[in-house]
Write a protein that holds these residues in place. Structure first.
Motif, PDB file in Angstrom:
ATOM      1  N   PRO A  34      -6.239 -12.114  75.901  1.00 19.50           N
ATOM      2  CA  PRO A  34      -4.908 -11.750  76.554  1.00 19.50           C
ATOM      3  C   PRO A  34      -4.180 -11.502  75.504  1.00 19.50           C
ATOM      4  O   PRO A  34      -3.227 -10.552  76.002  1.00 19.50           O
ATOM      5  CB  PRO A  34      -4.344 -13.308  77.210  1.00 19.50           C
ATOM      6  N   ASP A  35      -4.213 -11.534  74.112  1.00 18.01           N
ATOM      7  CA  ASP A  35      -3.295 -10.983  73.338  1.00 18.01           C
ATOM      8  C   ASP A  35      -3.711  -9.642  73.030  1.00 18.01           C
ATOM      9  O   ASP A  35      -2.854  -8.603  72.592  1.00 18.01           O
ATOM     10  CB  ASP A  35      -3.525 -11.505  71.832  1.00 18.01           C
ATOM     11  N   MET A  67      -2.617  -7.101  80.248  1.00 21.08           N
ATOM     12  CA  MET A  67      -2.507  -6.592  81.723  1.00 21.08           C
ATOM     13  C   MET A  67      -3.822  -6.669  82.439  1.00 21.08           C
ATOM     14  O   MET A  67      -4.005  -7.297  83.697  1.00 21.08           O
ATOM     15  CB  MET A  67      -2.188  -5.264  81.915  1.00 21.08           C
ATOM     16  N   ALA A  68      -5.209  -6.427  81.591  1.00 22.56           N
ATOM     17  CA  ALA A  68      -6.362  -6.629  82.142  1.00 22.56           C
ATOM     18  C   ALA A  68      -6.673  -8.063  82.343  1.00 22.56           C
ATOM     19  O   ALA A  68      -7.268  -8.506  83.329  1.00 22.56           O
ATOM     20  CB  ALA A  68      -7.312  -6.031  81.224  1.00 22.56           C
ATOM     21  N   VAL A  69      -6.372  -8.865  81.310  1.00 20.26           N
ATOM     22  CA  VAL A  69      -6.495 -10.524  81.517  1.00 20.26           C
ATOM     23  C   VAL A  69      -5.763 -10.935  82.644  1.00 20.26           C
ATOM     24  O   VAL A  69      -6.067 -11.808  83.519  1.00 20.26           O
ATOM     25  CB  VAL A  69      -6.452 -11.039  80.202  1.00 20.26           C
ATOM     26  N   PRO A  89      -2.475   0.493  83.050  1.00 20.07           N
ATOM     27  CA  PRO A  89      -3.000   1.564  82.141  1.00 20.07           C
ATOM     28  C   PRO A  89      -4.077   1.113  81.141  1.00 20.07           C
ATOM     29  O   PRO A  89      -4.520  -0.471  81.071  1.00 20.07           O
ATOM     30  CB  PRO A  89      -2.035   1.735  81.352  1.00 20.07           C
ATOM     31  N   LEU A  90      -4.898   1.972  80.759  1.00 17.93           N
ATOM     32  CA  LEU A  90      -5.766   1.663  79.514  1.00 17.93           C
ATOM     33  C   LEU A  90      -5.055   0.605  78.499  1.00 17.93           C
ATOM     34  O   LEU A  90      -4.167   0.966  77.930  1.00 17.93           O
ATOM     35  CB  LEU A  90      -6.435   2.727  78.889  1.00 17.93           C
ATOM     36  N   GLU A  91      -5.870  -0.326  78.141  1.00 17.17           N
ATOM     37  CA  GLU A  91      -5.420  -1.119  76.766  1.00 17.17           C
ATOM     38  C   GLU A  91      -6.685  -1.359  75.842  1.00 17.17           C
ATOM     39  O   GLU A  91      -7.576  -1.975  75.876  1.00 17.17           O
ATOM     40  CB  GLU A  91      -5.248  -2.580  77.365  1.00 17.17           C
ATOM     41  N   ALA A  92      -6.606  -0.189  74.929  1.00  9.59           N
ATOM     42  CA  ALA A  92      -7.712  -0.040  73.953  1.00  9.59           C
ATOM     43  C   ALA A  92      -7.210  -0.573  72.693  1.00  9.59           C
ATOM     44  O   ALA A  92      -6.005  -0.349  72.187  1.00  9.59           O
ATOM     45  CB  ALA A  92      -7.950   1.305  73.725  1.00  9.59           C
ATOM     46  N   VAL A 137     -11.815  -3.447  76.747  1.00  5.02           N
ATOM     47  CA  VAL A 137     -12.504  -4.458  76.372  1.00  5.02           C
ATOM     48  C   VAL A 137     -11.510  -5.638  76.795  1.00  5.02           C
ATOM     49  O   VAL A 137     -10.615  -5.645  75.793  1.00  5.02           O
ATOM     50  CB  VAL A 137     -13.343  -4.357  75.281  1.00  5.02           C
ATOM     51  N   PHE A 138     -11.850  -6.612  77.543  1.00  2.00           N
ATOM     52  CA  PHE A 138     -10.786  -7.722  77.598  1.00  2.00           C
ATOM     53  C   PHE A 138     -11.580  -8.882  77.503  1.00  2.00           C
ATOM     54  O   PHE A 138     -10.834 -10.132  77.664  1.00  2.00           O
ATOM     55  CB  PHE A 138     -10.044  -7.661  79.013  1.00  2.00           C
ATOM     56  N   GLY A 139     -12.778  -9.255  77.288  1.00  2.00           N
ATOM     57  CA  GLY A 139     -13.381 -10.392  77.040  1.00  2.00           C
ATOM     58  C   GLY A 139     -15.028 -10.193  76.230  1.00  2.00           C
ATOM     59  O   GLY A 139     -15.386  -9.073  76.410  1.00  2.00           O
TER      60      GLY A 139
END
Length: 271
Positions: A64-65, A69-71, A119-122, A196-198
């Motif tokens: 989540p850090d 938003m994805a998480v 949005p994208l969180e790269a 990538v969120f996990g």
């Protein structure tokens, strides 16, 4: 150095998958030693997702850090039961397995923000190594950003060759990242393209089994990557918890209890 099996926890045997003679077999995933975040054993209290499927259980740590938003979206949908009973609609051996669409078609999806995309969180510290859990876009749909869909990277251990490693070095990847890709395999060309969120830390053998099922062809003989009806992969439930999370036995007991309560409620309604 911290060690974690590349998702399969040092799977030592090559398990043949698919009973239709499709030639696919689960890879032998050796243990990967790396300082990269995605290869560290989760710490107590880390947020995790437990995917209970008809092929087995997959556990992934969430970040989540790095991808809030994805998480947040994924966790909110999971807790609402959105993913329960959905299917893996894309099963592409050596690439990825994808689900999270309640329509089961790959063209739909939802978010907790009135279905508006995010949005994208790269994050520079998270890469598309084998076992990465990533946010996906709707296939052929109108959604222009992330929604409920997700995929597990199922790249083979030898998928990042010397030429790709040289290109990564030229593009500013660290030596640790290049070595992690070389050892684990992955899809570096998707870095900075999808969030990538996990990362899977337990059950990568189940992800590999998902990628080995028979898939359908369309009327023109083109591969659809969709599992056949006989090989439907169902996500029975996604449980959000903190590491180490409930045991498989406890999850099964909770599921049985819920099923019993639901059956009793149905009987009361009928009666």
């Amino acid at each position: 150095m911290k060690k974690i099996a590349c998702a399969a926890m040092a799977l030592s045997l090559v398990v043949l998958c698919g009973c239709g003679g499709n030639g696919k077999s689960a890879p032998k995933r050796a243990e990967v030693t790396s300082e990269e975040r995605q290869f560290a054993t989760p710490s107590e209290g880390d947020l995790i997702a437990i995917f209970t499927t008809n092929l087995g259980e997959v556990r992934a740590v969430l970040y989540p850090d790095a991808a809030p938003m994805a998480v947040y979206n994924f966790v909110g949908l999971a807790r609402s039961g959105y993913y329960d009973g959905t299917v893996i609609w894309r099963s592409q051996y050596g690439f990825a397995v994808q689900g999270g669409d309640a329509t089961g078609t790959g063209t739909g999806g939802s978010t907790i923000w009135s279905n508006n995309p995010y949005p994208l969180e790269a994050d520079a510290g998270l890469k598309h190594y084998a076992g990465a859990l990533c946010a996906a876009f709707a296939s052929g749909g109108d959604v222009s950003g992330g929604n409920s869909q997700f995929y597990f990277v199922e790249a083979l251990p030898d998928s990042v060759d010397a030429t790709q490693q040289e290109q990564m070095a030229q593009n500013g990847y660290s030596e640790a990242q290049i070595q992690a890709y070389a050892a684990a395999g992955g899809l570096p060309y998707l870095d900075n393209t999808d969030t990538v969120f996990g990362q899977v830390y337990e059950g990568m053998d189940v992800v590999d089994a998902m990628a080995c099922v028979d898939t359908e062809q369309d009327e023109d003989g083109n591969e659809t990557w969709r599992p056949t009806e006989e090989d439907t992969i169902t996500i029975q439930q996604v449980t959000i918890a903190t590491y180490p999370g409930p045991t498989t036995e406890k999850l099964e007991a909770q599921s049985d209890s819920t099923d019993t309560a639901d059956s009793a409620a149905e009987e009361d309604a009928v009666g």
